[in-house]
Design an enzyme around this catalytic site. Structure first.
Site, PDB file in Angstrom:
ATOM      1  N   HIS A 121      32.948  30.999  26.665  1.00 37.47           N
ATOM      2  CA  HIS A 121      32.790  31.968  27.751  1.00 37.47           C
ATOM      3  C   HIS A 121      34.061  32.776  27.995  1.00 37.47           C
ATOM      4  CE1 HIS A 121      31.711  33.000  32.099  1.00 37.47           C
ATOM      5  NE2 HIS A 121      30.660  33.388  31.416  1.00 37.47           N
ATOM      6  N   LYS A 123      37.167  35.569  27.763  1.00 41.25           N
ATOM      7  CA  LYS A 123      37.308  37.006  27.497  1.00 41.25           C
ATOM      8  C   LYS A 123      38.799  37.308  27.364  1.00 41.25           C
ATOM      9  CE  LYS A 123      33.276  36.726  29.946  1.00 41.25           C
ATOM     10  NZ  LYS A 123      32.828  35.596  30.782  1.00 41.25           N
ATOM     11  N   ASP A 128      49.007  42.697  18.705  1.00 41.20           N
ATOM     12  CA  ASP A 128      50.348  42.589  18.113  1.00 41.20           C
ATOM     13  C   ASP A 128      51.177  41.467  18.716  1.00 41.20           C
ATOM     14  OD1 ASP A 128      49.849  44.614  16.327  1.00 41.20           O
ATOM     15  OD2 ASP A 128      50.759  46.184  17.562  1.00 41.20           O
ATOM     16  N   HIS A 297      30.477  39.902  39.683  1.00 37.96           N
ATOM     17  CA  HIS A 297      30.715  39.126  38.471  1.00 37.96           C
ATOM     18  C   HIS A 297      32.156  38.633  38.388  1.00 37.96           C
ATOM     19  CE1 HIS A 297      30.752  38.447  33.979  1.00 37.96           C
ATOM     20  NE2 HIS A 297      29.580  37.950  34.283  1.00 37.96           N
ATOM     21  N   LYS A 299      35.834  36.686  38.985  1.00 36.25           N
ATOM     22  CA  LYS A 299      36.322  35.304  39.047  1.00 36.25           C
ATOM     23  C   LYS A 299      37.807  35.357  39.382  1.00 36.25           C
ATOM     24  CE  LYS A 299      33.203  35.578  35.355  1.00 36.25           C
ATOM     25  NZ  LYS A 299      31.997  35.533  36.110  1.00 36.25           N
ATOM     26  N   ASP A 304      47.880  32.460  50.017  1.00 41.77           N
ATOM     27  CA  ASP A 304      49.092  32.886  50.706  1.00 41.77           C
ATOM     28  C   ASP A 304      49.577  34.219  50.137  1.00 41.77           C
ATOM     29  OD1 ASP A 304      48.848  30.712  52.352  1.00 41.77           O
ATOM     30  OD2 ASP A 304      50.338  29.486  51.317  1.00 41.77           O
TER      31      ASP A 304
END
Length: 413
Positions: A121, A123, A128, A297, A299, A304
């Site tokens: 899952h 991404k 380089d 969608h 996450k 603080d």
């Protein structure tokens, strides 16, 4: 750096990094495609979803151009999330020299995909070895506003600095076959990378072997250390009881704890599951906001004025107990403030605050439901270990044989 934020022993803060927050596909895709266009040696891409739509075609063109000018290009997609790529799409990449791999490709039965559990899952993009991207955005047009009411609200970060070496090493080991890793030199150590900013960071992953709960532990450590505010924006929210316990404890000791969840979910069961937790959280003083403009969608989270995290991991059983995930944890006041501004704008302009239900005839039923859900969450990590476990395979697409149609063959890598 605040001593209260003491990460798990297996993690160490890496100083000298710079993070740029990218919101939605409008900010994310151009920066990724520009980075690939400027690549000189190597491009590594990991993604759960790659669709053959206008965004997928743009990525295809960028990877194709990079490979044709001699850049070493590696792509790893998930076999469940990216299952409908055509022969022509894959074949042209492979013929140009792109090493295109599929994580755990599954067979269909009566048109249905059965390989649902333990997906790749993540991404991640590394260009380089010195420029990285990590977050929750896939390569699909539903991350652009012009997709319509179902367009997703999401976040990623552009990363510069020594922490990119950690991302590079990880993707190299995840993508390259063992024989290839022996042939290719390892990236320079993190200490050899020039500083790009003032942020301390940790690259943290979740797998089904040695790092089964690392991401969740970083969240819980930050919640335990919180003194002023917590803001969590997460698409799929149904964490374990220890996570909920830390949220409640933070709110009960006076921390302003705000939770942004889906009000218009892409899957109705997502909101149904989250609402089972509302009473338990609201009674402790947690403020819950439902994002109602379109499906959420994201996450991301902040604690603080310094701590923040961005990545692929949802706060649900799939991400916390089964899937392969990657987040970056950031200690930086500037980035924390930038993320807080974005999330505050979201809450003020696009969210509805959930109000606690007054006591009534259904109060006993709600308490019973909360008790049942609490114990379900308490034991889920143990139950997850009983679910089907197999050794995933990574399949390398091969160029079509002469005289045969453009259908890439597969070979284990």
């Amino acid at each position: 750096m605040t001593r209260a934020f003491r990460p798990p022993r297996s993690s160490r803060w890496v100083p000298g990094n710079h993070f740029e927050l990218l919101e939605n596909g409008e900010e994310f895709f151009p920066r990724v495609f520009e980075a690939i266009a400027a690549a000189q040696r190597e491009v590594m891409v990991e993604t759960f979803i790659l669709w053959e739509d206008k965004v997928g075609q743009q990525l295809h063109a960028a990877l194709l151009a990079a490979a044709r000018r001699g850049v070493d290009v590696h792509v790893l997609v998930d076999g469940f999330g990216s299952h409908d790529l055509s022969d022509a799409f894959l074949g042209s990449l492979v013929e140009a020299g792109v090493k295109f791999r599929i994580f755990d490709p599954g067979r269909q039965f009566l048109g249905q995909r059965l390989n649902l559990l333990r997906r790749m899952h993540r991404k991640i993009v590394v260009v380089d070895g010195h420029l990285g991207f990590i977050g929750g955005i896939n390569y699909s047009a539903d991350h652009l506003a012009d997709y319509g009411p179902e367009a997703k609200q999401d976040y990623s970060v552009l990363v510069r600095g020594p922490i990119v070496a950690h991302m590079h090493q990880f993707t190299r080991e995840a993508v390259l076959a063992r024989a290839e890793r022996k042939r290719r030199p390892a990236p320079a150590p993190a200490t050899g990378r020039p500083h790009a900013g003032t942020a301390h960071a940790i690259f943290v992953t979740r797998d089904n072997h040695r790092h089964t709960n690392d991401i969740e532990r970083h969240y819980r450590v930050a919640l335990r250390a919180a003194r002023q505010r917590v803001v969590i924006a997460n698409a799929y929210f149904f964490p374990g009881y220890r996570f909920i316990r830390e949220m409640r404890r933070a709110a009960l000791r006076g921390v302003e704890v705000r939770l942004i969840l889906q009000g218009r979910p892409d899957m109705p069961i997502v909101r149904t599951a989250a609402t089972l937790l509302y009473d338990h959280l609201l009674r402790a003083g947690v403020r819950i906001y439902e994002y109602c403009d379109r499906p959420l969608h994201g996450k991301v989270a902040l604690v603080d004025n310094e701590w923040a995290t961005v990545g692929s991991s949802n706060l649900d059983p799939l991400s916390l107990s089964l899937n392969l995930e990657a987040n970056v944890v950031i200690q930086d006041r500037g980035f924390n403030a930038a993320l807080h501004r974005r999330l505050a704008h979201l809450m003020e302009n696009s969210c509805t605050q959930v109000e606690a239900q007054p006591p009534g005839r259904w109060q006993g039923l709600r308490l019973l439901r909360s008790y049942a859900v609490f114990h379900l969450m308490r034991w889920f990590p143990t139950w997850a270990g009983w679910l089907p476990r197999h050794q995933p395979t990574i399949t390398l697409a091969q160029p079509p044989a002469q005289g045969e149609p453009d259908r890439p063959a597969s070979a284990a890598a």
